[in-house]
Design an enzyme around this catalytic site. Structure first.
Site, PDB file in Angstrom:
ATOM      1  N   HIS A  24      33.320  15.802  14.449  1.00  0.00           N
ATOM      2  CA  HIS A  24      34.477  14.656  14.670  1.00  0.00           C
ATOM      3  C   HIS A  24      35.504  14.862  13.505  1.00  0.00           C
ATOM      4  CE1 HIS A  24      36.507  11.271  15.968  1.00  0.00           C
ATOM      5  NE2 HIS A  24      35.808  11.013  17.199  1.00  0.00           N
TER       6      HIS A  24
ATOM      7  N   GLY B  55      18.420   4.201  24.850  1.00  0.00           N
ATOM      8  CA  GLY B  55      19.776   4.120  24.898  1.00  0.00           C
ATOM      9  C   GLY B  55      20.435   4.178  26.161  1.00  0.00           C
ATOM     10  N   LEU B  56      21.757   4.678  26.486  1.00  0.00           N
ATOM     11  CA  LEU B  56      22.196   4.349  27.745  1.00  0.00           C
ATOM     12  C   LEU B  56      21.548   5.183  28.916  1.00  0.00           C
ATOM     13  CD1 LEU B  56      25.944   3.895  26.893  1.00  0.00           C
ATOM     14  CD2 LEU B  56      24.674   2.156  28.287  1.00  0.00           C
TER      15      LEU B  56
ATOM     16  N   GLY C 135      35.881   5.289  24.294  1.00  0.00           N
ATOM     17  CA  GLY C 135      35.782   5.106  25.858  1.00  0.00           C
ATOM     18  C   GLY C 135      35.024   6.118  26.484  1.00  0.00           C
TER      19      GLY C 135
ATOM     20  N   ARG D  68      43.665   8.095  17.649  1.00  0.00           N
ATOM     21  CA  ARG D  68      44.734   9.112  18.000  1.00  0.00           C
ATOM     22  C   ARG D  68      45.257   9.055  19.456  1.00  0.00           C
ATOM     23  NH1 ARG D  68      41.750  13.855  17.397  1.00  0.00           N
ATOM     24  NH2 ARG D  68      39.868  12.507  17.009  1.00  0.00           N
TER      25      ARG D  68
END
Length: 660
Positions: free
Chosen positions: A257, A14-15, A50, A273
């Site tokens: 979450h 992954g990242l 983000g 939101r």
């Protein structure tokens, strides 16, 4: 026996793993990445909303800088974070965003002039500055004072992962796909690589390396309802635990979450939101202002999740055949905004709920989302107890999140930690005293031991069903180690998990193929997952306070006097049925931001004995240094810049803070 030699072994594609690998490769070291799946299918792609970085480009982000991001992150952690690491993170995040832009991430950009947004349920016109035109845009996220979250519509993780993966390809870094590390090779407090299983053929091989970096993500699949992908089982963390030498930190800190779509649990980004979406109950009433009148829907994630569950307990949930849920209403954002900035959310709602979120509210309920705990490391990312073992991203307890993570700080951590840890891994490999000096016989012993465990599962006559044990574990964790916790339920969970662990020693297989055998994979993984689950449940049962995402209904106060310390878990012997717990105190006297009120609910917590003195000391320094630069003030309060790699020590430029 096949042995692959390399300078750096990275477990996880992954990242975090990719960026750490790039850092080490650019310093001239050979790197091999192991991945369960092709890297572009890693769970990093699921990040929607983000990445936080204090750029200060948009008008609602004016005045943002590293100091503001630092304070938001420390408060968000409920003072559980390592404040030096937080400083390293917030200082590097803007550099990471700009690097990613250079690598091709198509960040959403600022357009000069007027634009309409929804704030607190009302349409508001913002006027963006001419000088910000074309710069990276930011949106609002929970727990932040400024709009700081850089985004690519709602496909941020996808865009980042593809760009970083392409960069790894450009650096000619080999990725060995469908390969799973099942044990670490170590001797004398030093890690030398891993025993690796080919998921297609079943063959075991050894990867021997100067430095091993685990970046395998979180452990969401310990729970029945989670936003995590099916590969997020915590195996990288578990193989570190099973060494008996490496330790885990804060495993009881598990984030839920607020907006998993109900009942599937698939993530609906906090960007909904942040962009103005509202939480409503069965009566259509917007209830969050009743609980958190200042931050409302954009309180910290742990707070919003608890408020939602409390509201459901009051009988205000929306009944369904799957249970009660609440509504996330984004219809007021308008179709144009949703189809541009929340298009992935729209597709998820259409595919899994059969609704159009531009016309109908989204059924949501909190779901397990993130593991704040992980392999305990120092600021360089190296294990404090097993030299040569590094960790980055969600698999690590670095520790910048403490007991609660802010939205947007996770995908930021992947690339930021990858940048920092990758450099320190290269430093480690540069030193001649870290060369590999182990006999082939030792490597052979580790491979043989793992092969014997697999042979026992395949050839034994056990009667227990691995999938049933896994389902039982997930049910225990979901029911008794969730958002609200009590001593009685946690103690019961520990006993039940111990029973499941004992039963896992008698697993039998219906299919005895040694190669591509999903039943075998479930069997050896569930034994490791149960140990992680016990670290979570046992740590939670012993921590008699509430802090961040760890909320004890029988001990609802944060108790800094007794519990301002990290839980450190180890699994000393293979036959143990519980982890050994130790504690690592946080040094209040060294904190730049002494413990205080987070800003949510009542000011109800027990102070640490050193808090008052440190608070007075910080206030005196601020008074004495009035008129000096914020950089001088910060360095006086808590020096940290010397901890960063040399290449990352430069200051960040902003519209309102140009470099000389």
């Amino acid at each position: 026996m096949k042995i692959v030699y390399t300078d750096v072994l990275v477990i996880g594609g992954g990242l975090a793993g990719l960026r750490a690998a790039i850092g080490a490769k650019r310093r001239g070291h050979d790197v091999v990445i192991l991945s369960l799946v092709p890297p572009k299918r890693s769970h990093s792609a699921a990040a929607q909303g983000g990445m936080q970085a204090s750029l200060g480009n948009v008008v609602k982000g004016q005045g943002d800088n590293e100091d503001v991001h630092f304070e938001d992150t420390v408060r968000g952690s409920d003072w559980g974070a390592d404040q030096r690491v937080v400083r390293m993170f917030v200082d590097t995040a803007p550099k990471a965003v700009r690097e990613l832009a250079a690598w091709g991430v198509p960040w959403s950009r600022v357009a000069r002039g007027d634009r309409q947004v929804v704030i607190n349920g009302q349409k508001v016109t913002l006027t963006e500055r001419d000088e910000a035109h074309g710069l990276v845009a930011q949106r609002d996220f929970g727990g932040t004072k400024k709009w700081r979250t850089c985004y690519v519509s709602d496909g941020t993780g996808h865009a980042m992962l593809f760009a970083v993966s392409d960069r790894a390809i450009a650096e000619s870094i080999p990725v060995h796909e469908r390969m799973e590390a099942i044990a670490l090779i170590h001797e004398g407090g030093r890690c030398y690589g891993a025993v690796v299983r080919n998921l297609i053929t079943g063959e075991l091989s050894a990867y021997v390396a100067k430095a091993t970096t685990i970046a395998s993500g979180g452990a969401g699949r310990l729970y029945r309802v989670t936003t995590n992908a099916v590969i997020c089982e915590g195996i990288g963390t578990a193989i570190a635990l099973e060494t008996g030498v490496a330790t885990l930190g804060n495993m009881e800190a598990v984030q839920f979450h607020p907006t998993g779509i109900f009942p599937a649990g698939i993530l609906v980004t906090e960007g909904c939101r942040g962009d103005g979406g509202l939480l409503k109950d069965v009566d259509g009433h917007r209830f969050m202002p009743d609980y958190e009148p200042e931050k409302k829907e954009l309180a910290s994630r742990d707070v919003v999740s608890r408020r939602m569950e409390t509201h459901i307990r009051k009988g205000k949930g929306v009944p369904s055949r799957f249970g009660d849920h609440l509504w996330l209403d984004i219809t007021q954002l308008g179709r144009a905004h949703i189809e541009k900035n929340l298009r992935e959310v729209k597709e998820i709602c259409e595919s899994f709920l059969g609704i159009d979120p531009a016309e109908q509210p989204i059924a949501v309920r909190p779901a397990q989302h993130y593991t704040m705990g992980g392999i305990r490391t120092d600021h360089t990312g190296q294990s404090r107890t097993l030299r040569g073992l590094f960790a980055a991203g969600e698999a690590a307890c670095w520790d910048m999140h403490g007991f609660n993570r802010l939205g947007g700080n996770s995908v930021a951590e992947t690339v930021v930690a990858g940048m920092i840890v990758g450099d320190f891994v290269a430093d480690f490999c540069d030193r001649a005293d870290n060369d590999v000096r182990i006999p082939t016989g030792l490597v052979r012993e580790f491979v043989a031991a793992e092969q014997a465990k697999l042979d026992w599962l395949v050839q034994g006559n056990g009667t227990e069903d691995a999938s049933a044990l896994r389902a039982a574990m997930q049910e225990v964790m979901t029911a008794k180690v969730g958002i609200f916790r009590t001593g009685v339920e946690l103690d019961a969970a520990v006993m039940e998990l111990q029973s499941l662990l004992e039963r896992s020693h008698r697993i039998g297989l219906k299919r005895r193929a040694a190669g591509a055998n999903p039943e075998l994979v479930t069997a050896y993984r569930v034994q490791k997952m149960l140990k992680l689950a016990l670290c979570v449940a046992y740590g939670a049962s012993r921590r008699t306070e509430s802090r961040g995402a760890h909320f004890r209904e029988d001990f609802p106060r944060r108790d800094d006097a007794q519990w301002l310390k990290r839980t450190i878990a180890s699994w000393k012997h293979a036959a143990d049925m519980l982890p050994t717990l130790d504690y690592e105190p946080l040094d209040v006297k060294a904190m730049e931001l002494p413990p205080g009120w987070r800003g949510y609910g009542a000011r109800d917590y027990v102070d640490h004995p050193d808090t008052a003195a440190r608070t007075a000391e910080v206030a005196a320094v601020r008074e004495r240094m009035q008129g000096r630069s914020r950089f001088e003030l910060q360095e006086t309060l808590m020096p940290y810049r010397q901890l960063l790699p040399d290449a990352l020590r430069g200051r960040n430029e902003r519209i309102d803070e140009p470099l000389a």
